[in-house]
Design an enzyme around this catalytic site. Structure first.
Site, PDB file in Angstrom:
ATOM      1  CG  ASP A  57      -7.754   9.089  -1.719  1.00 23.43           C
ATOM      2  OD1 ASP A  57      -7.507  10.307  -1.561  1.00 23.43           O
ATOM      3  OD2 ASP A  57      -8.288   8.389  -0.843  1.00 23.43           O
ATOM      4  CG  HIS A  70      -2.069   0.947   1.076  1.00 25.23           C
ATOM      5  ND1 HIS A  70      -1.922   2.292   1.290  1.00 25.23           N
ATOM      6  CD2 HIS A  70      -3.360   0.755   0.704  1.00 25.23           C
ATOM      7  CE1 HIS A  70      -3.089   2.884   1.061  1.00 25.23           C
ATOM      8  NE2 HIS A  70      -3.969   1.980   0.704  1.00 25.23           N
ATOM      9  CG  HIS A  90      -8.523  13.662   1.308  1.00 23.66           C
ATOM     10  ND1 HIS A  90      -9.379  13.107   2.226  1.00 23.66           N
ATOM     11  CD2 HIS A  90      -8.119  12.653   0.508  1.00 23.66           C
ATOM     12  CE1 HIS A  90      -9.490  11.808   1.988  1.00 23.66           C
ATOM     13  NE2 HIS A  90      -8.731  11.501   0.949  1.00 23.66           N
ATOM     14  CB  CYS A 135      -4.710  11.103   0.796  1.00 22.33           C
ATOM     15  SG  CYS A 135      -5.020   9.334   0.651  1.00 22.33           S
ATOM     16  CG  ASP A 171     -11.007  10.206  -2.204  1.00 21.80           C
ATOM     17  OD1 ASP A 171     -10.589  10.040  -3.348  1.00 21.80           O
ATOM     18  OD2 ASP A 171     -11.528   9.280  -1.536  1.00 21.80           O
TER      19      ASP A 171
HETATM   20  C1  FPP Z   1      -6.550   1.601   2.934  1.00 20.81           C
HETATM   21  O1  FPP Z   1      -7.681   2.370   2.991  1.00 20.81           O
HETATM   22  C2  FPP Z   1      -5.453   2.306   3.672  1.00 20.81           C
HETATM   23  C3  FPP Z   1      -4.420   1.715   4.257  1.00 20.81           C
HETATM   24  C4  FPP Z   1      -4.288   0.249   4.221  1.00 20.81           C
HETATM   25  C5  FPP Z   1      -3.323   2.491   4.929  1.00 20.81           C
HETATM   26  C6  FPP Z   1      -3.702   3.784   5.592  1.00 20.81           C
HETATM   27  C7  FPP Z   1      -2.549   4.458   6.247  1.00 20.81           C
HETATM   28  C8  FPP Z   1      -2.294   5.777   6.112  1.00 20.81           C
HETATM   29  C9  FPP Z   1      -3.118   6.631   5.237  1.00 20.81           C
HETATM   30  C10 FPP Z   1      -1.168   6.516   6.765  1.00 20.81           C
HETATM   31  C11 FPP Z   1      -0.241   5.820   7.696  1.00 20.81           C
HETATM   32  C12 FPP Z   1       0.887   6.682   8.068  1.00 20.81           C
HETATM   33  C13 FPP Z   1       1.175   7.220   9.275  1.00 20.81           C
HETATM   34  C14 FPP Z   1       2.351   8.088   9.382  1.00 20.81           C
HETATM   35  C15 FPP Z   1       0.386   6.970  10.492  1.00 20.81           C
HETATM   36  P1  FPP Z   1      -8.869   2.208   1.914  1.00 20.81           P
HETATM   37  O2  FPP Z   1      -9.140   0.782   1.645  1.00 20.81           O
HETATM   38  O3  FPP Z   1      -9.973   3.058   2.431  1.00 20.81           O
HETATM   39  O4  FPP Z   1      -8.262   2.955   0.661  1.00 20.81           O
HETATM   40  P2  FPP Z   1      -7.761   2.399  -0.766  1.00 20.81           P
HETATM   41  O5  FPP Z   1      -8.958   1.848  -1.455  1.00 20.81           O
HETATM   42  O6  FPP Z   1      -7.275   3.643  -1.447  1.00 20.81           O
HETATM   43  O7  FPP Z   1      -6.684   1.400  -0.533  1.00 20.81           O
HETATM   44  K     K Z   2      -9.312   5.638   0.245  1.00 20.60           K
END
Ligand code: FPP
Ligand code: K
Length: 491
Positions: free
Chosen positions: A329, A275, A414, A331, A404
């Site tokens: 997204d 990821h 975001h 972010c 996003d």
């Molecule tokens: C999946 O979300 C997201 C993750 C598996 C990781 C999230 C971690 C962070 C954003 C930051 C971590 C960093 C620190 C410094 C604490 P989702 O399934 O909603 O999104 P996706 O479909 O884009 O994968």
């Molecule tokens: K997401």
């Protein structure tokens, strides 16, 4: 200008023109703008999989929402000659100040994320060129109420200390700056608490008894480095050894190595799914241990990582996804986009021969000269990312803020990471001084040289303030807090 079609309507529209003529003119203008936008950002991808699934449907819906905005068809936006809208600075600034004020009741579920709101808003405001020192008192008071005697900061008064909230509070204090803010932090308790989270396999738990993952390793490295903590372990640490052979940073790089997956990306823990957020944590963490030019090669398969990172950028959207077969997204403009300055610094170092490859080659005594490949000038489509950010991530309503994707509400998270990604797309970085592993607490701080990237399609007034590629706050803020604690002997 000889071609009247290129004259903006505001300059050419005469009061006696009827509205039909004006409408026609706008249409012509849009068509001309469209001519300036490369087809890759205005058309469906040439190769399409005919198997329709829930995933492909979501992807098509997303492209459907982005395409008109990328094609200069947003009624509310004013596009420049490259088909890019301006960065709506004033509205975003207003949105961020509002997010720092008392939030309405529906935010109660986000209560334990208050440190994050502080960091996101202060960092975003800083990138937009705002002075945030007026928040110093408020941040100090809030931080005090969140600190635990046993070390670290929770999400609020009486909440358990967590690595992520502690990271966010430390960065927020560094952003408002000043001795009074730095002195809030109980560094001795912090050191004990971090020791108790350190695991024998090199990683860190995110809270006492909690999960061990790469966020823990990144946040811990940032905290240790910014606060200039001693590296030795407190005896209560699960990683403590009688012979004193292991410290807070022992085995961190090996832990990161175990998180690289078969895809080439980085997962949160060994043997999980790659990821983008974790790729940034991995590279940030390693870059604090040694110069990226040496340490990335030692612990990661860089070609496969770069291939995976590059696959995160989609067309026509131009933005990044976080993982395979998922949606773009805003972010990830930071979590993925922020990996590129670090990789660039690594490749520049290798190309200059500073990583030791050339010396090793010569020492092999073949007599042949070693020709190092030049570092690539840019590793991702800056233009694509900029288009996604400026066309698709700005909330056009009075509310302002960044989001996003089209159809989503803007929020502080975001806003921060979209702007951080914009900073990566707008600048070139290089790490001037190689740093040795021990230097995390040593006197010399490695200096990142940063310049605006040439050949840009955005308005120069839309340049955002660059942030440090690892700490995600301006370099001078990071330097100020480090210098302050470095000057102290012990705690
Ligand atoms: C999946 O979300 C997201 C993750 C598996 C990781 C999230 C971690 C962070 C954003 C930051 C971590 C960093 C620190 C410094 C604490 P989702 O399934 O909603 O999104 P996706 O479909 O884009 O994968
Ligand atoms: K997401």
């Amino acid at each position: 200008m000889s071609n009247p079609q290129l004259v903006p309507s505001s300059a050419s529209a005469q009061s006696d023109l009827d509205s039909e003529t004006v409408d026609e003119e706008i249409v012509i203008q849009r068509k001309n703008t469209l001519l300036m936008i490369p087809d890759i950002f205005t058309q469906l991808p040439p190769v399409r999989d005919s198997l329709a699934t829930q995933t492909s449907q979501l992807q098509d819906d997303t492209v459907g929402k982005c395409l008109p905005l990328l094609s200069g068809e947003d009624e509310l936006a004013e596009y420049n000659e490259h088909g890019l809208p301006r960065l709506d600075r004033a509205r975003h600034v207003k949105f961020l100040h509002k997010n720092l004020a008392k939030l309405p009741g529906r935010f109660v579920a986000a209560d334990s994320s208050r440190p994050w709101f502080l960091y996101w808003c202060l960092a975003a405001l800083t990138m937009l060129g705002e002075d945030v020192s007026s928040y110093q008192e408020a941040v100090i008071e809030t931080a005090r109420s969140m600190q635990n005697d046993t070390g670290g900061f929770g999400g609020g008064n009486g909440q358990l200390s967590h690595m992520a909230t502690t990271y966010a509070v430390v960065l927020a204090l560094a952003l408002v700056g000043g001795e009074k803010a730095f002195e809030v932090i109980d560094r001795r308790a912090m050191w004990r608490w971090l020791s108790s989270l350190k695991q024998p396999d090199g990683g860190f738990q995110v809270c006492l008894g909690g999960e061990e993952d790469i966020r823990g390793a990144y946040c811990a490295s940032v905290i240790i480095s910014l606060l200039q903590l001693p590296l030795n372990l407190a005896p209560e640490s699960p990683a403590w050894t009688e012979d004193g052979s292991s410290d807070l940073l022992t085995g961190v790089a090996e832990y990161v190595r175990r998180c690289q997956t078969f895809e080439g990306g980085i997962s949160g823990q060994p043997n999980a799914e790659a990821h983008g957020a974790y790729a940034f944590c991995a590279l940030g963490c390693l870059a604090l241990l040694d110069h990226p030019g040496r340490i990335f090669q030692r612990y990661l398969d860089i070609p496969r990582l770069v291939a995976w990172l590059s696959s995160r950028q989609y067309a026509p959207e131009g933005g990044f996804s976080g993982r395979t077969n998922k949606l773009v997204d805003g972010c990830y403009s930071h979590w993925v986009g922020g990996c590129f300055p670090l990789i660039q610094a690594c490749l520049n170092n290798i190309a200059s021969g500073n990583d030791g490859t050339e010396a090793a080659y010569n020492a092999a005594g073949t007599g042949a000269s070693c020709t190092l490949p030049p570092a690539p000038e840019t590793l991702f489509s800056r233009e694509g990312l900029m288009r996604y950010i400026l066309c698709c991530c700005q909330d056009q309503s009075e509310r302002g803020g960044l989001r996003d994707k089209p159809g989503k509400m803007a929020d502080a998270y975001h806003s921060c990471y979209v702007l951080a990604g914009l900073s990566s797309a707008q600048h070139d970085w290089d790490l001037e001084e190689p740093t040795a592993a021990e230097e995390i607490s040593a006197t010399a701080d490695p200096v990142w040289a940063v310049l605006p990237h040439l050949e840009q399609i955005f308005d120069r007034r839309d340049l955002v303030r660059p942030i440090h590629p690892v700490y995600a706050i301006p370099q001078q803020n990071a330097r100020a807090i480090k210098d302050y604690f470095r000057a102290k002997q012990g705690f």
